[in-house]
Enzyme design. Structure first.
Site, short mmCIF file in Angstrom:
data_model
loop_
_atom_site.label_atom_id
_atom_site.label_comp_id
_atom_site.label_asym_id
_atom_site.label_seq_id
_atom_site.Cartn_x
_atom_site.Cartn_y
_atom_site.Cartn_z
CB ILE A 1 -64.82 38.20 -74.66
CG1 ILE A 1 -64.40 36.64 -74.28
CG2 ILE A 1 -65.51 38.02 -75.95
CD1 ILE A 1 -63.45 35.82 -75.21
CE LYS A 2 -60.93 45.72 -79.16
NZ LYS A 2 -59.90 46.11 -79.96
CB ILE A 3 -68.20 42.30 -76.63
CG1 ILE A 3 -68.18 40.88 -76.29
CG2 ILE A 3 -69.83 42.79 -76.95
CD1 ILE A 3 -69.06 40.18 -75.59
#
Length: 225
Positions: free
Chosen positions: A84-86
């Protein structure tokens, strides 16, 4: 240093993957927006992962903690292997901390300083994405941030992976490798540029010319025998 391709174009990704040098892929909303606007984003990301395998970052678009966590859960439902890219913002740190407790890998993106990278690591990010090109664009040496981050990692014994992003040319690829980045996520064009050298082309042309000349001479000798 591992190399990821930073792209959402299937043709480019297929060619880069066929070279056998990729360990993963990163995407973001901007890259996906460059493709056919009618494309099914989920199907595109799953197809990219089928082509490349390994790491695949999928970015959320919410800017509040609850929204990021909700999106992360939705992504993991249809793509359990996703990282997951945050974004590197306060709510992003809070969301990363929650996901890390659940052993969900997070790639914290839009990092422009070593202190931001340190915060991302402490929040539990598995990857800290430091952007070079955008720093260079504002007359700030992006490579210095990679070097500073790597120095901190070595002295403090930190474990998250330093991911060099926003690479604009092959020199960036060389610089981040020398500075100790664990991963470079690289546009397809830069990957191809980094593989080329005029002396390689000239050398191959010379080898082929000599070979064909030799074959012609052998054929002539056989005719005379």
């Amino acid at each position: 240093m591992q190399i990821y391709v930073d792209s959402a174009n299937l043709d480019d990704i297929k060619h880069a993957a066929s070279l056998g040098i990729l360990s993963g892929v990163t995407t973001n909303p901007s890259l996906l927006a460059k493709e056919d606007p009618s494309v099914d984003v989920r199907e595109r990301i799953l197809e990219i992962h089928r082509i490349v395998g390994g790491h695949c970052s999928v970015e959320v678009v919410s800017t509040d903690k609850d929204g990021m966590l909700r999106e992360a859960d939705e992504i993991l439902e249809w793509f359990p292997q996703a990282t997951i890219k945050i974004p590197m913002i306060a709510d992003g740190l809070a969301a990363t901390s929650e996901l890390a407790k659940r052993n969900v890998p997070v790639n914290m993106t839009l990092i422009f300083s070593a202190t931001q990278a340190l915060a991302a690591n402490n929040a539990g990010a598995a990857y800290v994405s430091v952007f070079l090109g955008r720093l260079d664009d504002i007359a700030t040496p992006g490579i210095d941030v990679i070097s500073d981050t790597r120095e901190i990692w070595e002295k403090q014994g930190l474990e998250s992976k330093i991911l060099a992003a926003s690479l604009r040319h092959p020199l960036h690829l060389l610089q981040v490798a020398k500075a100790g980045a664990h991963i470079a996520t690289t546009p397809y064009k830069v990957i191809i540029q980094s593989l080329k050298h005029p002396l390689t082309d000239a050398g191959l042309d010379k080898f082929l010319a000599d070979y064909h000349k030799m074959q012609a001479e052998i054929a002539e000798l056989r005719k005379q025998a």
